[in-house]
Enzyme design. Structure first.
Site, PDB file in Angstrom:
ATOM      1  N   ARG A 170       0.805  -1.219   0.000  1.00  0.00           N
ATOM      2  CA  ARG A 170       0.000   0.000   0.000  1.00  0.00           C
ATOM      3  C   ARG A 170       0.841   1.273   0.000  1.00  0.00           C
ATOM      4  O   ARG A 170       0.312   2.372  -0.207  1.00  0.00           O
ATOM      5  CB  ARG A 170      -0.954  -0.007   1.199  1.00  0.00           C
ATOM      6  CG  ARG A 170      -2.168  -0.897   0.988  1.00  0.00           C
ATOM      7  CD  ARG A 170      -3.117  -0.842   2.158  1.00  0.00           C
ATOM      8  NE  ARG A 170      -2.677  -1.710   3.251  1.00  0.00           N
ATOM      9  CZ  ARG A 170      -3.265  -1.766   4.438  1.00  0.00           C
ATOM     10  NH1 ARG A 170      -4.307  -0.983   4.698  1.00  0.00           N
ATOM     11  NH2 ARG A 170      -2.833  -2.584   5.376  1.00  0.00           N
ATOM     12  N   MET A 171       2.140   1.141   0.208  1.00  0.00           N
ATOM     13  CA  MET A 171       3.018   2.307   0.101  1.00  0.00           C
ATOM     14  C   MET A 171       3.253   2.691  -1.354  1.00  0.00           C
ATOM     15  O   MET A 171       3.717   3.796  -1.648  1.00  0.00           O
ATOM     16  CB  MET A 171       4.364   2.029   0.775  1.00  0.00           C
ATOM     17  CG  MET A 171       4.297   1.753   2.255  1.00  0.00           C
ATOM     18  SD  MET A 171       3.701   3.133   3.249  1.00  0.00           S
ATOM     19  CE  MET A 171       5.149   4.184   3.299  1.00  0.00           C
TER      20      MET A 171
END
Length: 296
Positions: A32-33
């Site tokens: 998700r980064m």
């Protein structure tokens, strides 16, 4: 679940010796980064996320620190980990599996404290309370929980004392999902209770993972203490990274102000964790102090 074995009883540290091993779990992908950089190496107040639990472990006086990492990230993690032992988790099968990768040669300490590479806002005071809570009654495990406004994504802590247990989000009933006391993941174990319990873990039928939280529910003597919500904040995406930055920036400004530094507008002042500011200095609004800066 494959066991990694345990040292013989002759090689174990005496239970009377309070020597602690800290294991930092840092093998997550961090998808998700949206970044090629490992999540735990993204910077917060000028330092990698991973450096925060490592610094706390050393401040606590841990006899040994180990970092569980993804094999492909070994060299990058090693650059931050310093003298910590590096333990590879070759399959992503959950937190219980990750902890069970710690080799027998390292399982010689009487206590095991589990921290996370993406939970950077814990304070030394909170961890000292956690350690003392376990030692005071010689409990098998003490878990750190937090009352949060939005518990989505967290495991819920149900019951009290020896009846307490954790239910993961994906396995919670609608009623359990409404509980706002959540599991931060941070916990301390009596080593002689932890390692055998890990070998008995069973894979979740829903997720296919081995949950460290399931160990907590099987131990006969256990307890939960709580910390402020902000300390429980995990960093899973860049928005949460920004929220953590805001918390640390406020803490740093307050610390400097109480030490004799004038900070005219803390909300517009950015000071890295590694910056040194001497008393009677004045920091004007819209100041950015980075790296190894020293203000006299």
């Amino acid at each position: 679940m494959p066991a990694t074995g345990e040292p013989s009883s002759a090689s174990r540290t005496s239970p009377g010796v309070r020597d602690m091993m800290v294991v930092v779990l840092a093998a997550g992908d961090g998808t998700r980064m949206r970044s090629a950089r490992p999540k735990v190496l993204h910077e917060l107040a000028g330092q990698p996320l991973l450096s925060y639990p490592l610094d706390l472990a050393r401040e606590l006086g841990a006899a040994r620190v180990a970092v569980v990492h993804a094999p492909a990230q070994r060299s990058a993690i090693a650059a931050v980990a310093g003298d910590a032992a590096l333990v590879a988790q070759r399959q992503r099968l959950g937190t219980g599996h990750a902890l069970n990768q710690v080799p027998a040669a390292l399982r010689v300490h009487s206590e095991v404290l589990v921290l996370y590479g993406d939970v950077p806002l814990l304070t030394l005071e909170t961890l000292r309370r956690l350690v003392e809570a376990r030692r005071q009654d010689d409990l098998d495990c003490v878990l750190l929980g937090a009352e949060v406004a939005d518990p989505r994504g967290y495991g819920r802590v149900l019951g009290e004392g020896a009846r307490s247990r954790i239910v993961e989000q994906v396995e919670a009933t609608p009623e359990e999902a409404d509980v706002r006391l959540v599991n931060t993941g941070v916990c301390i174990f009596k080593a002689d209770s932890l390692w055998p319990a890990l070998r008995r873990l069973r894979k979740s039928s829903r997720s296919g993972e081995y949950y460290l939280t399931d160990v907590f529910g099987t131990l006969p003597t256990r307890a939960v203490i709580t910390c402020p919500e902000e300390e429980a904040l995990g960093v899973n995406d860049r928005w949460q990274l920004a929220q953590a930055e805001r918390v640390l920036r406020r803490r740093r400004a307050r610390q400097l102000a109480l030490s004799g530094v004038t900070i005219v507008d803390p909300e517009s002042t950015y000071i890295d964790a590694s910056v040194t500011v001497e008393p009677d200095a004045t920091i004007e609004p819209f100041s950015f102090l980075r790296g190894s800066t020293t203000i006299g």
